[in-house]
Enzyme design. Structure first.
Site, PDB file in Angstrom:
ATOM      1  N   SER A  51       0.808  -1.221   0.000  1.00  0.00           N
ATOM      2  CA  SER A  51       0.000   0.000   0.000  1.00  0.00           C
ATOM      3  C   SER A  51       0.840   1.270   0.000  1.00  0.00           C
ATOM      4  CB  SER A  51      -0.874  -0.008   1.261  1.00  0.00           C
ATOM      5  OG  SER A  51      -1.391   1.268   1.519  1.00  0.00           O
TER       6      SER A  51
ATOM      7  N   GLU B 160       0.197   3.629   1.752  1.00  0.00           N
ATOM      8  CA  GLU B 160       0.251   4.030   3.159  1.00  0.00           C
ATOM      9  C   GLU B 160       1.632   3.714   3.752  1.00  0.00           C
ATOM     10  OE1 GLU B 160      -2.328   5.603   4.744  1.00  0.00           O
ATOM     11  OE2 GLU B 160      -1.502   5.581   6.763  1.00  0.00           O
TER      12      GLU B 160
ATOM     13  N   TYR C 112      -1.626   0.458  10.674  1.00  0.00           N
ATOM     14  CA  TYR C 112      -1.883  -0.251   9.412  1.00  0.00           C
ATOM     15  C   TYR C 112      -0.669  -0.169   8.499  1.00  0.00           C
ATOM     16  CZ  TYR C 112      -3.664  -0.857   4.630  1.00  0.00           C
ATOM     17  OH  TYR C 112      -3.827  -1.235   3.312  1.00  0.00           O
TER      18      TYR C 112
HETATM   19  P1  NAP Z   1     -11.457  -4.660   2.019  1.00  0.00           P
HETATM   20  O1  NAP Z   1     -12.638  -4.305   1.183  1.00  0.00           O
HETATM   21  O2  NAP Z   1     -11.387  -4.197   3.421  1.00  0.00           O
HETATM   22  O3  NAP Z   1     -11.344  -6.275   1.991  1.00  0.00           O
HETATM   23  C1  NAP Z   1     -10.527  -6.967   2.886  1.00  0.00           C
HETATM   24  C2  NAP Z   1     -10.921  -8.434   2.889  1.00  0.00           C
HETATM   25  O4  NAP Z   1     -10.114  -9.128   3.850  1.00  0.00           O
HETATM   26  C3  NAP Z   1     -12.379  -8.715   3.293  1.00  0.00           C
HETATM   27  O5  NAP Z   1     -12.906  -9.727   2.498  1.00  0.00           O
HETATM   28  C4  NAP Z   1     -12.234  -9.180   4.737  1.00  0.00           C
HETATM   29  O6  NAP Z   1     -13.283 -10.039   5.155  1.00  0.00           O
HETATM   30  C5  NAP Z   1     -10.945  -9.956   4.655  1.00  0.00           C
HETATM   31  N1  NAP Z   1     -10.324 -10.151   5.961  1.00  0.00           N
HETATM   32  C6  NAP Z   1     -10.211  -9.277   6.986  1.00  0.00           C
HETATM   33  N2  NAP Z   1      -9.580  -9.831   8.004  1.00  0.00           N
HETATM   34  C7  NAP Z   1      -9.272 -11.100   7.649  1.00  0.00           C
HETATM   35  C8  NAP Z   1      -8.654 -12.196   8.297  1.00  0.00           C
HETATM   36  N3  NAP Z   1      -8.198 -12.110   9.539  1.00  0.00           N
HETATM   37  N4  NAP Z   1      -8.520 -13.364   7.613  1.00  0.00           N
HETATM   38  C9  NAP Z   1      -8.999 -13.499   6.366  1.00  0.00           C
HETATM   39  N5  NAP Z   1      -9.639 -12.502   5.713  1.00  0.00           N
HETATM   40  C10 NAP Z   1      -9.756 -11.314   6.345  1.00  0.00           C
HETATM   41  O7  NAP Z   1     -10.107  -4.180   1.310  1.00  0.00           O
HETATM   42  P2  NAP Z   1      -9.848  -3.836  -0.236  1.00  0.00           P
HETATM   43  O8  NAP Z   1     -10.088  -2.382  -0.441  1.00  0.00           O
HETATM   44  O9  NAP Z   1     -10.519  -4.826  -1.085  1.00  0.00           O
HETATM   45  O10 NAP Z   1      -8.265  -4.022  -0.298  1.00  0.00           O
HETATM   46  C11 NAP Z   1      -7.689  -5.293  -0.606  1.00  0.00           C
HETATM   47  C12 NAP Z   1      -6.269  -5.334  -0.062  1.00  0.00           C
HETATM   48  O11 NAP Z   1      -5.491  -4.301  -0.672  1.00  0.00           O
HETATM   49  C13 NAP Z   1      -6.141  -5.111   1.433  1.00  0.00           C
HETATM   50  O12 NAP Z   1      -5.046  -5.889   1.881  1.00  0.00           O
HETATM   51  C14 NAP Z   1      -5.809  -3.647   1.559  1.00  0.00           C
HETATM   52  O13 NAP Z   1      -5.118  -3.395   2.756  1.00  0.00           O
HETATM   53  C15 NAP Z   1      -4.947  -3.451   0.342  1.00  0.00           C
HETATM   54  N6  NAP Z   1      -4.940  -2.109  -0.237  1.00  0.00           N
HETATM   55  C16 NAP Z   1      -6.106  -1.486  -0.537  1.00  0.00           C
HETATM   56  C17 NAP Z   1      -6.091  -0.245  -1.135  1.00  0.00           C
HETATM   57  C18 NAP Z   1      -7.374   0.475  -1.489  1.00  0.00           C
HETATM   58  O14 NAP Z   1      -7.314   1.691  -1.742  1.00  0.00           O
HETATM   59  N7  NAP Z   1      -8.515  -0.219  -1.551  1.00  0.00           N
HETATM   60  C19 NAP Z   1      -4.870   0.373  -1.436  1.00  0.00           C
HETATM   61  C20 NAP Z   1      -3.687  -0.307  -1.132  1.00  0.00           C
HETATM   62  C21 NAP Z   1      -3.733  -1.558  -0.548  1.00  0.00           C
HETATM   63  P3  NAP Z   1     -14.553  -9.405   5.984  1.00  0.00           P
HETATM   64  O15 NAP Z   1     -15.168  -8.396   5.066  1.00  0.00           O
HETATM   65  O16 NAP Z   1     -15.381 -10.588   6.262  1.00  0.00           O
HETATM   66  O17 NAP Z   1     -13.951  -8.763   7.190  1.00  0.00           O
HETATM   67  O1  G4F Z   2     -10.687   6.797   2.643  1.00  0.00           O
HETATM   68  P1  G4F Z   2      -9.664   6.749   3.715  1.00  0.00           P
HETATM   69  O2  G4F Z   2     -10.085   6.155   5.014  1.00  0.00           O
HETATM   70  O3  G4F Z   2      -8.404   6.006   3.095  1.00  0.00           O
HETATM   71  P2  G4F Z   2      -6.864   5.936   3.539  1.00  0.00           P
HETATM   72  O4  G4F Z   2      -6.677   6.230   4.964  1.00  0.00           O
HETATM   73  O5  G4F Z   2      -6.083   6.761   2.573  1.00  0.00           O
HETATM   74  O6  G4F Z   2      -6.545   4.383   3.328  1.00  0.00           O
HETATM   75  C1  G4F Z   2      -6.960   3.674   2.166  1.00  0.00           C
HETATM   76  O7  G4F Z   2      -5.958   3.786   1.182  1.00  0.00           O
HETATM   77  C2  G4F Z   2      -4.711   3.135   1.503  1.00  0.00           C
HETATM   78  C3  G4F Z   2      -3.765   3.371   0.315  1.00  0.00           C
HETATM   79  O8  G4F Z   2      -3.141   4.621   0.462  1.00  0.00           O
HETATM   80  C4  G4F Z   2      -4.989   1.669   1.720  1.00  0.00           C
HETATM   81  F1  G4F Z   2      -3.823   1.010   1.951  1.00  0.00           F
HETATM   82  C5  G4F Z   2      -5.957   1.497   2.887  1.00  0.00           C
HETATM   83  O9  G4F Z   2      -6.245   0.108   3.035  1.00  0.00           O
HETATM   84  C6  G4F Z   2      -7.240   2.231   2.565  1.00  0.00           C
HETATM   85  O10 G4F Z   2      -7.860   1.565   1.488  1.00  0.00           O
HETATM   86  O11 G4F Z   2      -9.122   8.223   4.019  1.00  0.00           O
HETATM   87  C7  G4F Z   2      -8.642   9.051   2.999  1.00  0.00           C
HETATM   88  C8  G4F Z   2      -8.388  10.453   3.554  1.00  0.00           C
HETATM   89  C9  G4F Z   2      -7.542  10.455   4.830  1.00  0.00           C
HETATM   90  O12 G4F Z   2      -6.593  11.499   4.754  1.00  0.00           O
HETATM   91  C10 G4F Z   2      -8.540  10.771   5.947  1.00  0.00           C
HETATM   92  O13 G4F Z   2      -7.952  11.454   7.056  1.00  0.00           O
HETATM   93  O14 G4F Z   2      -9.644  11.022   3.932  1.00  0.00           O
HETATM   94  C11 G4F Z   2      -9.497  11.661   5.197  1.00  0.00           C
HETATM   95  N1  G4F Z   2     -10.828  11.729   5.830  1.00  0.00           N
HETATM   96  C12 G4F Z   2     -11.441  12.904   6.164  1.00  0.00           C
HETATM   97  N2  G4F Z   2     -12.612  12.638   6.762  1.00  0.00           N
HETATM   98  C13 G4F Z   2     -11.606  10.714   6.212  1.00  0.00           C
HETATM   99  C14 G4F Z   2     -12.738  11.272   6.791  1.00  0.00           C
HETATM  100  N3  G4F Z   2     -11.441   9.368   6.091  1.00  0.00           N
HETATM  101  C15 G4F Z   2     -12.449   8.578   6.554  1.00  0.00           C
HETATM  102  N4  G4F Z   2     -12.323   7.227   6.427  1.00  0.00           N
HETATM  103  N5  G4F Z   2     -13.573   9.086   7.161  1.00  0.00           N
HETATM  104  C16 G4F Z   2     -13.758  10.440   7.301  1.00  0.00           C
HETATM  105  O15 G4F Z   2     -14.778  10.874   7.834  1.00  0.00           O
END
Ligand code: NAP
Ligand code: G4F
Length: 333
Positions: free
Chosen positions: A129, A131, A155
C-alpha cells in the site's frame, strides 16, 4: 486443457470481488477465503452474483489461523495466490493496533510460511500500500518504488512488515512474490466508512432529504484515487510477468478530500459547505498528508493502462447510490 486455479484471500472485499470477476472471465477456477460471520449472508455479499458460476469455490479461513491456510493450500495447490485479506481501515488501525498487526502483518507471514511448506511454486501477489510511504515525498512531488517507507499508522507499519517479509521470502527461497504498491482505489463496492463512498452516499442521501449533515475529519489531506477495476488488472499483470518484482499503481493525479466533496456535491446541484461539519473523531493521531504516485514502471514494463478518471469513477459511484435509493422506492428530486 485444465483451468488454471487461483486462491484469493479476502475474496469478499472490494478488490477480491472485482478480481474474482476478472479471473472468471479468463476461465480461471477461482477459490476464495471468507471469514465466518454470525450473519452468514454478509460473508459473501459482494460476490453473491458470482456464486452460481461453477468455477467459483469458497472456503472458510482466517489469516491468523495458519492451519486453515495449510488445509486450503493442500487441497488446491493454486497456480496463483492473491493475498488481499487485511484489516484495511487506517483510522480503525489506531483503535485496534494489535489486531491489525496480527492480521495485516503476521497474517501475511502465516500465509507465506504455509505456501513455502505446501505449495512453494505458486505465484504470489502481496497487497502492499501507498500508506507504507508515510509522509515521504520525492523532490518532484511523487512517491514511487524507491521512495523511503516511514509509515504513520499501525496499518502502514503492518503493511511494511508484510512488504519486507515478502521480499525476504522471495530472495531467501526463490519464491515468485510480487508486491503491488497500490494507491487508493475506489468503486461503488468500497466500504462506506472510507472517505469516497462515505461522501458519495451521504451527498445522495442529503439530496433525497434522508440526511442533513455529513461529518468528516481532515478535508485538506490529498490522495491519488483510482478505480478498483483498473487496479485488479494490474495485480494480474504482475503475476503474468516472467520474474517477480514490485510495482507502484497510481493515477499520478491527486485531489484533496475538499475537492472530492466539491465535485460530488456539485454533481447533485448542492454546495458542499452547507452540509459538511468537522468531527474530531474522524481525525487520525498521525495523518498521512499527501499521496501522488508515479506508475511509470508498471506502465512501461507490463503495459498497464487505467481506464477510469477521478471524475468517471465518482460519477459511477453517484449513479450507484441514486439507483440504490430509487430501488428502495424513494423519489429522486
Ligand atoms: P477490504 O474491502 O477491506 O477487503 C478486505 C478483505 O479481507 C475482506 O474480504 C475481509 O473479510 C478480509 N479479511 C479481513 N480480516 C481477515 C482475516 N483475519 N482473515 C482473512 N480474511 C480477512 O479491502 P480492499 O479495499 O478490497 O483491499 C484489498 C487489499 O489491498 C487489502 O489488503 C488492503 O489493505 C490493500 N490495499 C487497498 C487499497 C485500497 O485503496 N482499496 C490500497 C492499497 C492496498 P470481511 O469483510 O469478512 O472482514
Ligand atoms: O478513505 P480513507 O479512510 O483512506 P486511507 O486512509 O487513505 O486508506 C486507504 O488507502 C490506503 C492506500 O493509500 C490503503 F492502503 C488502505 O487500506 C485504505 O484503502 O481516508 C482518505 C483520507 C484520509 O486522509 C482521511 O484522514 O480522507 C481523510 N478523511 C477525512 N474525513 C476521512 C474522513 N477518512 C475517513 N475514512 N472518514 C472520514 O470521515
Amino acid at each position: 486443457m485444465m483451468n488454471k486455479n487461483v486462491l484469493i484471500t479476502g475474496i469478499n472485499g472490494q478488490d477480491g470481488s472485482y478480481l474474482a470477476e476478472f479471473l472468471l472471465e479468463k476461465d480461471y477456477e477461482v477459490w476464495g477465503t471468507v471469514k465466518r460471520n454470525s450473519v452468514s449472508e454478509t460473508q459473501s455479499t459482494r460476490i453473491e452474483h458470482l456464486r452460481s458460476n461453477k468455477l467459483i469455490n469458497l472456503e472458510y479461513a482466517d489469516l491468523t489461523d495458519m492451519a486453515s491456510l495449510i488445509r486450503i493450500l493442500n487441497k488446491i495447490k493454486p497456480d496463483e495466490i492473491y493475498n488481499l485479506a487485511a484489516q484495511s481501515h487506517v483510522r480503525i488501525s489506531f483503535d485496534q493496533p494489535i489486531y491489525t498487526a496480527n492480521v495485516t502483518g503476521i497474517g501475511t507471514l502465516n500465509l507465506l510460511e504455509a505456501i513455502r511448506m505446501v505449495s512453494p511454486t505458486s505465484k504470489i501477489y502481496q497487497a502492499s500500500s501507498s500508506e507504507m510511504f508515510g509522509n515521504n515525498i520525492d523532490n518532484d512531488g511523487f512517491q514511487r518504488e524507491t521512495t523511503p517507507m516511514t509509515p504513520v499508522s499501525p496499518y502502514g507499519c503492518a503493511k511494511v512488515f508484510s512488504y519486507n517479509i515478502s521480499r525476504n521470502y522471495k530472495n531467501s527461497y526463490g519464491m515468485f512474490i510480487s508486491n503491488g504498491i497500490l494507491f487508493n482505489h475506489e468503486s461503488p463496492r468500497r466500504g462506506t466508512n472510507f472517505v469516497t463512498n462515505k461522501i458519495v452516499k451521504a451527498a445522495v442521501r442529503i439530496k433525497l432529504g434522508l440526511q442533513d449533515k455529513l461529518y468528516l475529519g481532515n478535508l485538506d489531506a490529498t490522495r491519488d484515487w483510482g478505480h478498483a477495476k483498473d487496479y485488479v488488472e494490474a495485480m494480474w499483470l504482475m503475476l503474468q510477468a516472467d520474474t517477480p518484482d514490485d510495482y507502484v499503481c497510481a493515477t499520478g493525479k491527486s485531489h484533496s478530500v475538499r475537492e472530492l466533496c466539491e465535485y460530488v456535491f456539485s454533481q447533485l446541484d448542492l454546495f458542499y459547505l452547507e452540509h459538511i461539519e468537522i468531527n474530531k473523531k474522524h481525525l487520525r493521531p498521525e495523518e498521512l498528508r499527501d499521496l501522488k504516485g508515479d506508475a511509470s514502471k508498471i506502465k512501461k514494463e507490463l503495459g498497464w493502462c487505467p481506464k477510469y478518471t477521478f471524475e468517471s469513477m465518482l460519477d459511477e459511484m453517484i449513479e450507484y447510490w441514486k439507483t440504490y435509493y430509487k430501488q428502495k422506492d424513494i423519489i429522486y428530486v
